[in-house]
Design an enzyme around this catalytic site. Structure first.
Site, mmCIF file in Angstrom:
data_model
loop_
_atom_site.group_PDB
_atom_site.id
_atom_site.type_symbol
_atom_site.label_atom_id
_atom_site.label_comp_id
_atom_site.label_asym_id
_atom_site.label_seq_id
_atom_site.Cartn_x
_atom_site.Cartn_y
_atom_site.Cartn_z
ATOM 1 N N LYS A 122 0.886 -1.250 -0.028
ATOM 2 C CA LYS A 122 -0.067 0.013 -0.004
ATOM 3 C C LYS A 122 0.846 1.372 -0.083
ATOM 4 C CE LYS A 122 -4.429 -1.588 1.756
ATOM 5 N NZ LYS A 122 -5.308 -1.422 2.951
ATOM 6 N N ASP A 165 -10.622 2.930 0.754
ATOM 7 C CA ASP A 165 -11.203 2.061 2.248
ATOM 8 C C ASP A 165 -11.787 3.139 2.887
ATOM 9 O OD1 ASP A 165 -9.906 -0.434 1.998
ATOM 10 O OD2 ASP A 165 -8.079 0.012 2.929
ATOM 11 N N GLY A 217 -4.293 2.288 12.884
ATOM 12 C CA GLY A 217 -3.619 1.426 11.908
ATOM 13 C C GLY A 217 -4.226 1.950 10.438
ATOM 14 N N GLY A 218 -4.030 1.086 9.353
ATOM 15 C CA GLY A 218 -4.282 1.558 8.108
ATOM 16 C C GLY A 218 -5.716 1.856 7.998
ATOM 17 N N ALA A 219 -6.743 0.986 8.599
ATOM 18 C CA ALA A 219 -8.157 1.005 8.250
ATOM 19 C C ALA A 219 -8.417 2.387 8.907
ATOM 20 C CB ALA A 219 -9.230 0.121 8.721
ATOM 21 N N ASN A 254 -6.104 5.020 21.091
ATOM 22 C CA ASN A 254 -5.209 4.015 20.321
ATOM 23 C C ASN A 254 -4.202 3.439 21.463
ATOM 24 O OD1 ASN A 254 -4.675 2.136 18.229
ATOM 25 N ND2 ASN A 254 -2.806 3.128 18.287
ATOM 26 N N ARG A 307 1.899 5.570 17.357
ATOM 27 C CA ARG A 307 0.766 5.261 16.339
ATOM 28 C C ARG A 307 -0.291 6.467 16.327
ATOM 29 N NH1 ARG A 307 -1.037 -0.644 14.574
ATOM 30 N NH2 ARG A 307 -0.625 -0.472 11.998
HETATM 31 P P1 NDP Z 1 -3.395 -2.540 11.457
HETATM 32 O O1 NDP Z 1 -2.697 -3.719 11.695
HETATM 33 O O2 NDP Z 1 -2.787 -1.612 10.640
HETATM 34 O O3 NDP Z 1 -4.121 -1.772 12.760
HETATM 35 C C1 NDP Z 1 -4.573 -2.506 13.674
HETATM 36 C C2 NDP Z 1 -5.201 -1.617 14.731
HETATM 37 O O4 NDP Z 1 -5.748 -2.465 15.702
HETATM 38 C C3 NDP Z 1 -4.036 -0.785 15.486
HETATM 39 O O5 NDP Z 1 -4.878 0.394 15.822
HETATM 40 C C4 NDP Z 1 -3.874 -1.620 16.592
HETATM 41 O O6 NDP Z 1 -3.522 -0.976 17.760
HETATM 42 C C5 NDP Z 1 -5.270 -2.194 17.063
HETATM 43 N N1 NDP Z 1 -5.382 -3.119 17.718
HETATM 44 C C6 NDP Z 1 -5.294 -4.574 17.532
HETATM 45 N N2 NDP Z 1 -5.405 -5.547 18.433
HETATM 46 C C7 NDP Z 1 -5.550 -4.488 19.607
HETATM 47 C C8 NDP Z 1 -5.751 -4.963 20.930
HETATM 48 N N3 NDP Z 1 -5.722 -6.308 21.322
HETATM 49 N N4 NDP Z 1 -6.159 -4.131 21.865
HETATM 50 C C9 NDP Z 1 -5.987 -2.668 21.498
HETATM 51 N N5 NDP Z 1 -5.814 -2.498 20.056
HETATM 52 C C10 NDP Z 1 -5.705 -3.268 19.189
HETATM 53 O O7 NDP Z 1 -4.716 -3.131 10.622
HETATM 54 P P2 NDP Z 1 -5.921 -2.602 9.815
HETATM 55 O O8 NDP Z 1 -6.081 -1.202 10.140
HETATM 56 O O9 NDP Z 1 -5.234 -2.789 8.379
HETATM 57 O O10 NDP Z 1 -7.228 -3.399 10.003
HETATM 58 C C11 NDP Z 1 -7.911 -3.241 11.055
HETATM 59 C C12 NDP Z 1 -9.275 -3.944 10.755
HETATM 60 O O11 NDP Z 1 -9.948 -3.469 9.909
HETATM 61 C C13 NDP Z 1 -9.010 -5.403 10.401
HETATM 62 O O12 NDP Z 1 -9.922 -6.056 11.044
HETATM 63 C C14 NDP Z 1 -9.463 -5.537 9.003
HETATM 64 O O13 NDP Z 1 -10.031 -6.801 8.496
HETATM 65 C C15 NDP Z 1 -10.529 -4.324 8.950
HETATM 66 N N6 NDP Z 1 -10.697 -3.859 7.642
HETATM 67 C C16 NDP Z 1 -11.946 -3.756 6.946
HETATM 68 C C17 NDP Z 1 -12.090 -3.133 5.832
HETATM 69 C C18 NDP Z 1 -13.636 -3.032 5.337
HETATM 70 O O14 NDP Z 1 -13.713 -2.828 4.293
HETATM 71 N N7 NDP Z 1 -14.425 -3.215 6.127
HETATM 72 C C19 NDP Z 1 -11.087 -2.465 5.102
HETATM 73 C C20 NDP Z 1 -9.856 -2.462 5.566
HETATM 74 C C21 NDP Z 1 -9.523 -3.172 6.948
HETATM 75 P P3 NDP Z 1 -1.952 -0.709 18.053
HETATM 76 O O15 NDP Z 1 -1.557 0.590 17.020
HETATM 77 O O16 NDP Z 1 -1.720 -0.296 19.408
HETATM 78 O O17 NDP Z 1 -1.181 -2.108 17.506
#
Ligand code: NDP
Length: 283
Positions: free
Chosen positions: A72, A108, A133-135, A155, A160
């Site tokens: 990406k 997205d 994160g990315g989304a 967050n 981040r």
């Molecule tokens: P990333 O890995 O880039 O980001 C993940 C995020 O979730 C971060 O903010 C991370 O926090 C947080 N996180 C994960 N686990 C925990 C936890 N146990 N406690 C607290 N925070 C947590 O992933 P993406 O942003 O790419 O994807 C996130 C979700 O969005 C996924 O489920 C994906 O399937 C979904 N998605 C859905 C789309 C749709 O069209 N509906 C499109 C794109 C994604 P930290 O920064 O602290 O690690």
């Protein structure tokens, strides 16, 4: 079918094969429904081959492609330009051929916004967004461009979250704040929209978002990016408190709609695409 009507999806080595790919099923259902003689095919591309793959796509007359992790950000130097939100967030998931140039877009956040707008106009609204994160990043930028009044990023990882808030303030002059996520987060009463932009709940129907449910009020909108399960625990809890719930499948369908429209000029039928997606996901 002419070679100019091919699209492709550049994915990392972790992707599913084309056969079981719900996105492929969804996009091809739209092509079939609208009588478009196009193909959308899934290809795995390693980071080492990314530049050659983009050059090849252009040389072969591809009209565009989607790209997922890990491409990406890495794809950007290989493109001719960026759309507005992709430039702000620095990530591309959809490439569109315009006047023989490959332009990077990010659908997205646009997909999320479209889904949200079916329930509420975000302009002037206050938002709490879990995740950075990315989304979440794509959603925050698109909400900023749509004119939200205020956005609070909650967050777990502080660097981040703070980086995203800095980007929203610097590039969009948005009233943005960061809150480090520890314990059950209380949603301020003036909040209009609460979003789970994290992966919490993905394939985990019982997973709980750490938030104080008593602070969710009737009339608030609760939206989730997680699309499997479609109905997450967060959405169930929010709906039980009178919030209007928006599932992540709507975001997925709408980002597909935006992509098909960018590539073909045709706005595809959302119901056809959602049905194909649900069927491919076994829902
Ligand atoms: P990333 O890995 O880039 O980001 C993940 C995020 O979730 C971060 O903010 C991370 O926090 C947080 N996180 C994960 N686990 C925990 C936890 N146990 N406690 C607290 N925070 C947590 O992933 P993406 O942003 O790419 O994807 C996130 C979700 O969005 C996924 O489920 C994906 O399937 C979904 N998605 C859905 C789309 C749709 O069209 N509906 C499109 C794109 C994604 P930290 O920064 O602290 O690690």
């Amino acid at each position: 079918m002419s070679k100019g009507n091919f699209l492709h999806e550049l994915t990392g080595s972790m992707s599913e094969g084309a056969a079981g790919n719900p996105t492929v099923a969804m996009i091809e259902a739209a092509f079939a429904h609208h009588g478009l003689h196009w193909r959308y095919i899934n290809m795995e591309v390693t980071p080492r081959d990314l530049a050659a793959a983009v050059r090849g796509a252009k040389a072969m007359g591809f009209r565009g492609f989607n790209c997922s992790l890990p491409h990406k950000v890495a794809v950007i130097p290989h493109l001719d330009g960026l759309g507005e939100s992709a430039a702000v967030m620095g990530a591309v998931n959809c490439v569109v051929r315009r006047c023989e140039e490959f332009i990077g877009e990010n659908t997205d956040g646009k997909g999320f916004l479209k889904s949200l707008e079916s329930v509420i106009n975000p302009k002037g609204k206050s938002v709490v967004l879990f995740g950075a994160g990315g989304a979440a990043r794509a959603i925050a930028v698109e909400l900023g461009l749509a004119g939200v009044k205020r956005i609070t990023i909650v967050n777990r990882s502080e660097p981040r979250g703070a980086e995203l808030v800095g980007l929203l303030r610097d590039k969009l002059e948005l009233d943005a704040a960061f809150v480090a996520w520890s314990g059950d987060h209380a949603i301020p009463a003036e909040t209009d929209i609460v979003i789970n932009g994290t992966s919490i709940g993905l394939y985990a129907p019982e997973a709980r978002l750490a938030l104080d449910l008593s602070t969710l009020k009737p009339g608030m909108v609760a939206a989730d990016v997680v699309f499997n399960p479609v109905r997450t625990r967060f959405l169930d809890d929010a709906a039980a408190r009178g919030c209007r719930a928006i599932d992540g499948l709507g975001m997925l369908v709408n980002q597909g709609i935006v992509g098909v429209r960018y590539w073909t000029g045709v706005t595809p039928d959302a119901a056809v695409m959602r049905k194909a997606l649900e069927s491919a996901m076994g829902l």
